[in-house]
Write a protein that holds these residues in place. Structure first.
Motif, PDB file in Angstrom:
ATOM      1  N   ASN A  58       0.851  -1.198   0.000  1.00 48.22           N
ATOM      2  CA  ASN A  58       0.000   0.000   0.000  1.00 48.22           C
ATOM      3  C   ASN A  58       0.885   1.246   0.000  1.00 48.22           C
ATOM      4  N   ASP A 131      -3.721   8.668   2.112  1.00 47.54           N
ATOM      5  CA  ASP A 131      -3.466   7.619   3.113  1.00 47.54           C
ATOM      6  C   ASP A 131      -3.083   6.315   2.404  1.00 47.54           C
ATOM      7  N   ALA A 132      -1.771   6.072   2.351  1.00 40.59           N
ATOM      8  CA  ALA A 132      -1.250   4.813   1.793  1.00 40.59           C
ATOM      9  C   ALA A 132      -0.496   4.076   2.912  1.00 40.59           C
ATOM     10  N   ILE A 133      -1.134   4.009   4.078  1.00 44.95           N
ATOM     11  CA  ILE A 133      -0.463   3.401   5.243  1.00 44.95           C
ATOM     12  C   ILE A 133      -0.721   1.893   5.280  1.00 44.95           C
ATOM     13  N   ILE A 163      -6.129   5.132  -0.051  1.00 41.27           N
ATOM     14  CA  ILE A 163      -5.656   4.306  -1.151  1.00 41.27           C
ATOM     15  C   ILE A 163      -6.007   2.849  -0.863  1.00 41.27           C
ATOM     16  N   PRO A 166      -9.472   2.631   3.548  1.00 41.77           N
ATOM     17  CA  PRO A 166      -9.064   3.550   4.625  1.00 41.77           C
ATOM     18  C   PRO A 166      -8.215   2.777   5.640  1.00 41.77           C
ATOM     19  N   SER A 167      -7.055   3.285   5.982  1.00 44.69           N
ATOM     20  CA  SER A 167      -6.154   2.552   6.890  1.00 44.69           C
ATOM     21  C   SER A 167      -6.832   2.361   8.237  1.00 44.69           C
TER      22      SER A 167
HETATM   23  K     K Z   1      -4.779   2.948   2.835  1.00 41.40           K
END
Ligand code: K
Ligand code: NAX
Length: 223
Positions: A58, A131-133, A163, A166-167
């Motif tokens: 991610n 948000d790519a966590i 992304i 949602p993380s």
């Molecule tokens: K994410």
């Protein structure tokens, strides 16, 4: 909107990579480039974005997005939740991280809330948070520094674009793993995930856009 489990989507990715021989880095490029086009459209005249990347794939999508938004003329700020030196160089995230480094785009490492606050001058001027966590690989409660960092980002109440997922959200059950970054928009890859539509999912997913990452259509039709 028909939805699919994390396992179904992982299996789809696996067959595309192993049987159709689409390199996984190509899927990641399609994912990140497609997401960047949507983000650029959403941002319009607003030009500053903070992209938070985790250590898995991610986060790799986040690196691809950063490259495309930077090339698009956005003020793109990349924050990495960990140590960049520990990302395996030959992994898909590692390849995309190296490209950013070669482009001299700063990668700001965030290990705890204090290190995040050191960068306040940067993130407080950003209109959007990408948000790519965590994506579909999240599998246990988020705790410790990651929990406090995500709670801090959440408290900013910026326009969050998730992304893939949602993380903090479970892609199957819609349950929250301790903390969540609620999104205005979720840009998801290949197919919508079941978790968007059950439990807490509808409250935290926002609008949903699906990006085609070039999974062969025959594969999707068999699901
Ligand atoms: K994410
Ligand atoms: N495999 C593929 O073909 C593709 C994957 N893509 C992206 O890859 C994502 C899935 O990537 P990954 O499987 O690497 O998973 P993630 O990127 O969600 O990362 C999970 C990582 O965090 C760790 N982790 C899980 N729960 C944790 C917790 N509570 N606290 C701390 N660490 C935790 C895991 O051990 C793993 O290392 C998708 O959501 C999507 O965004 C896309 O690039 C498209 C193609």
């Amino acid at each position: 909107m028909k939805a699919y489990s994390k396992e179904q989507i992982r299996e789809l990715d696996r067959i595309a990579i192993e049987e159709y021989q689409i390199p996984s880095v190509v899927l990641m490029e399609n994912a990140g480039a497609g997401a960047a086009r949507i983000i650029a459209r959403e941002m319009g005249a607003q030009k500053s974005v903070a992209i938070f990347c985790g250590k898995g794939n991610n986060g790799g999508d986040g690196f691809v997005i950063a490259r495309h938004l930077h090339n698009n003329g956005m003020n793109t700020h990349v924050f990495f939740l960990g140590e960049a030196a520990q990302v395996p160089v030959d992994s898909d995230p590692g390849i995309n991280l190296r490209i950013l480094q070669n482009m001299k785009i700063p990668i700001r490492e965030v290990s705890d809330v204090d290190s995040l606050k050191e960068y306040k001058d940067i993130w407080q001027n950003c209109d959007y948070v990408v948000d790519a966590i965590f994506g579909t690989g999240l599998c246990r409660d988020i705790s410790g520094n990651l929990h406090t960092i995500m709670s801090e980002i959440k408290s900013w109440n910026k326009k969050n674009i998730a992304i893939d997922i949602p993380s903090g959200l479970d892609g199957n059950t819609g349950e929250i793993y301790g903390v969540i970054l609620p999104a205005e928009l979720t840009i998801t890859f290949a197919l919508p995930k079941k978790g968007f539509f059950v439990q807490d999912g509808p409250n935290v997913t926002g609008n949903i856009e699906v990006v085609d990452i070039s999974i062969p259509k025959e594969l999707v039709e068999k699901l």
